[in-house]
Design an enzyme around this catalytic site. Structure first.
Site, short mmCIF file in Angstrom:
data_model
loop_
_atom_site.label_atom_id
_atom_site.label_comp_id
_atom_site.label_asym_id
_atom_site.label_seq_id
_atom_site.Cartn_x
_atom_site.Cartn_y
_atom_site.Cartn_z
N ASP A 60 23.51 -66.29 65.18
CA ASP A 60 23.75 -65.51 63.97
C ASP A 60 23.96 -64.06 64.42
O ASP A 60 23.32 -63.62 65.37
CB ASP A 60 22.52 -65.64 63.06
CG ASP A 60 22.74 -64.99 61.72
OD1 ASP A 60 23.82 -64.40 61.51
OD2 ASP A 60 21.83 -65.06 60.89
N SER A 61 24.86 -63.34 63.75
CA SER A 61 25.20 -61.98 64.21
C SER A 61 24.01 -61.04 64.17
O SER A 61 23.99 -60.02 64.85
CB SER A 61 26.29 -61.41 63.32
OG SER A 61 25.76 -61.13 62.03
N GLY A 63 23.28 -59.68 61.30
CA GLY A 63 23.57 -58.88 60.11
C GLY A 63 22.49 -59.05 59.04
O GLY A 63 22.04 -58.08 58.43
N PHE A 64 22.05 -60.29 58.86
CA PHE A 64 21.04 -60.55 57.83
C PHE A 64 19.77 -59.76 58.11
O PHE A 64 19.19 -59.15 57.20
CB PHE A 64 20.73 -62.06 57.78
CG PHE A 64 19.76 -62.43 56.70
CD1 PHE A 64 20.17 -62.56 55.39
CD2 PHE A 64 18.42 -62.64 57.00
CE1 PHE A 64 19.26 -62.89 54.38
CE2 PHE A 64 17.51 -62.96 56.00
CZ PHE A 64 17.94 -63.09 54.69
N ASP A 114 29.07 -59.39 58.95
CA ASP A 114 29.54 -59.27 57.57
C ASP A 114 28.59 -58.36 56.81
O ASP A 114 27.50 -58.06 57.28
CB ASP A 114 29.64 -60.65 56.90
CG ASP A 114 28.34 -61.43 56.94
OD1 ASP A 114 27.43 -61.05 57.71
OD2 ASP A 114 28.22 -62.43 56.21
N GLN A 183 32.32 -64.73 51.83
CA GLN A 183 31.39 -63.97 50.99
C GLN A 183 31.95 -63.94 49.56
O GLN A 183 32.94 -64.58 49.27
CB GLN A 183 31.21 -62.55 51.56
CG GLN A 183 30.34 -62.51 52.81
CD GLN A 183 28.87 -62.81 52.52
OE1 GLN A 183 28.47 -63.03 51.37
NE2 GLN A 183 28.06 -62.85 53.57
N GLY A 211 25.77 -65.51 52.08
CA GLY A 211 25.41 -64.82 50.84
C GLY A 211 24.91 -65.73 49.74
O GLY A 211 24.90 -65.34 48.57
N ASP A 261 21.14 -74.20 58.49
CA ASP A 261 20.04 -73.68 59.30
C ASP A 261 19.02 -73.10 58.35
O ASP A 261 19.38 -72.59 57.29
CB ASP A 261 20.50 -72.55 60.23
CG ASP A 261 20.65 -71.24 59.49
OD1 ASP A 261 21.66 -71.09 58.78
OD2 ASP A 261 19.74 -70.39 59.56
N CYS A 299 7.58 -92.72 59.71
CA CYS A 299 8.23 -91.61 60.45
C CYS A 299 7.91 -91.81 61.93
O CYS A 299 6.77 -92.04 62.29
CB CYS A 299 7.70 -90.26 59.95
SG CYS A 299 8.34 -88.86 60.91
N CYS A 301 8.16 -89.59 64.36
CA CYS A 301 7.93 -88.36 65.12
C CYS A 301 6.56 -88.43 65.81
O CYS A 301 5.70 -89.21 65.41
CB CYS A 301 8.03 -87.13 64.21
SG CYS A 301 6.51 -86.69 63.37
N CYS A 304 3.48 -88.23 63.44
CA CYS A 304 3.18 -89.38 62.59
C CYS A 304 2.83 -90.63 63.39
O CYS A 304 2.12 -91.50 62.90
CB CYS A 304 4.35 -89.66 61.65
SG CYS A 304 4.63 -88.31 60.49
N HIS A 330 7.05 -82.34 62.87
CA HIS A 330 7.34 -83.37 61.87
C HIS A 330 8.44 -82.88 60.91
O HIS A 330 9.38 -83.62 60.62
CB HIS A 330 6.09 -83.74 61.06
CG HIS A 330 6.43 -84.46 59.79
ND1 HIS A 330 6.75 -85.81 59.76
CD2 HIS A 330 6.59 -84.00 58.52
CE1 HIS A 330 7.08 -86.14 58.52
NE2 HIS A 330 6.98 -85.07 57.75
ZN LIG Z 1 6.60 -87.36 61.17
#
Ligand SMILES: [Zn+2]
Length: 366
Positions: A60-61, A63-64, A114, A183, A211, A261, A299, A301, A304, A330
């Site tokens: 990410d630039s 900018g945020f 931006d 934007q 945005g 993201d 799950c 993972c 879990c 998780h």
């Molecule tokens: Zn899990």
């Protein structure tokens, strides 16, 4: 894309991200520029070598982050001047300097600089930021192309401990893609004008939508995605920035989005909130004190498959760091699982029924 702001998905190793099915991660140019410095990352081999992530990566630039420093920054046509949140030092962010920073970091995909505005901004503020973002995109592209032809600036001399291997000296710029950002706030006419400007100015490897998810209503977010969907090319990825929660992902995919993201899975995991197919779950609740079930039945993972709710609750009540790590892991696995299921449903031609049932169950549980 799990978010690794500082080049790490907080609390989770890159091996664990890959084992969870993660295919691409995000890092943040603002944070890495300030610490350890983009030149330092480059001298240490670039982001992939530095972080030991072998897959695709996006920066990410920043900018945020810069625009979020509302009291510490000044915006002009040239760029943004801001003060570091670390030591108060003054820095200049221009479309050109951001390209140099992201080129040094060396991720596969880099974002344009931006201009960001508050959610729910009126049409004139949204128009001027959208138009400036298009002008900044042109400047980003010129600088991006210049670096591609002329190479990057030389790396400064960093002191290396005696007997340690030398730092990188290869000046060849890695192959990278630049993504423009649509934007225009919550105004359909501006979103359309932004896309026209972007699509007329280059043959992009991907397009981001920015945005959104900044304070507007969900129906406004969805309406803007529906404006973008028929106009954006179908043969390159579309990236909805800063989104989101499990149901936001499903709603986004329904409207043609490919990439997302958000820090939510790791941040919420650290706070003791787990994503489940029936909505969010607060592991600190006393009802889990004697609960021998895993967080989410089925799950696969590591959280879990190894631990039960009673133990996870105990870790949180005792403020043990393992609990935060396991819930973050998780949540990252859960979001990747949602996207895997969405992809399978799309390929199988069953997305509408899958997403309807998925959303009904997730929202019914909240
Ligand atoms: Zn899990």
């Amino acid at each position: 894309m799990p978010v690794g702001t500082h080049g790490v998905v907080r609390g989770i190793s890159m091996d664990e991200v890959a084992a969870a099915g993660g295919q691409m991660v995000l890092a943040n140019a603002y944070h890495l520029y300030l610490r350890p410095g983009d030149m330092m990352v480059r001298a240490l081999g670039g982001l992939h070598a530095f972080t030991r992530w072998n897959g695709p990566m996006l920066t990410d630039s920043g900018g945020f982050q810069v625009f979020s420093l509302s009291k510490l920054r000044t915006v002009s046509e040239d760029g943004v001047e801001f003060q570091s949140h670390i030591d108060g030092s003054t820095h200049q962010y221009t479309p050109e300097s951001v390209m140099r920073i992201e080129r040094n970091l060396g991720a596969d995909v880099m974002m344009q600089l931006d201009e960001l505005i508050q959610g729910r901004s009126d049409i004139s503020a949204a128009r001027s930021a959208m138009e400036r973002s298009l002008r900044w995109l042109q400047r980003c592209k010129v600088e991006f192309d210049r670096i591609s032809h002329e190479g990057r600036a030389p790396i400064p001399d960093f002191t290396v401990p005696a007997d340690a291997p030398a730092l990188a000296c290869d000046d060849a710029a890695p192959e990278q893609a630049l993504f423009p950002i649509v934007q225009g706030g919550t105004h359909a006419t501006l979103r359309k004008a932004s896309m026209t400007g972007i699509l007329e100015s280059g043959d992009w490897a991907g397009v981001a939508i920015g945005g959104l998810s900044v304070g507007e209503t969900k129906s406004d977010t969805y309406a803007m995605l529906e404006v973008c969907d028929p106009i954006l090319p179908r043969n390159v990825p579309r990236y909805l920035m800063g989104v989101g929660f499990p149901d936001d992902l499903v709603e986004g995919v329904q409207r043609g989005i490919d990439l997302f993201d958000c820090v939510a899975p790791t941040r919420m995991g650290r706070d003791g909130t787990a994503f489940t197919p029936d909505g969010k779950m607060q592991i600190r609740q006393s009802s889990y004190r004697t609960d021998r079930r895993p967080l989410v039945e089925g799950c696969d993972c590591p959280c879990c498959t190894h631990y039960d709710r009673a133990y996870l609750r105990h870790l949180f009540v005792s403020e043990e760091m393992l609990g935060k790590r396991l819930l973050a892991l998780h949540n990252v696995s859960f979001l990747i699982g949602v996207m895997t299921s969405a992809r399978e449903a799309l390929r199988g031609g069953t997305f509408d029924s899958w997403s309807g049932a998925w959303l009904a169950r997730y929202r019914g549980g909240e």
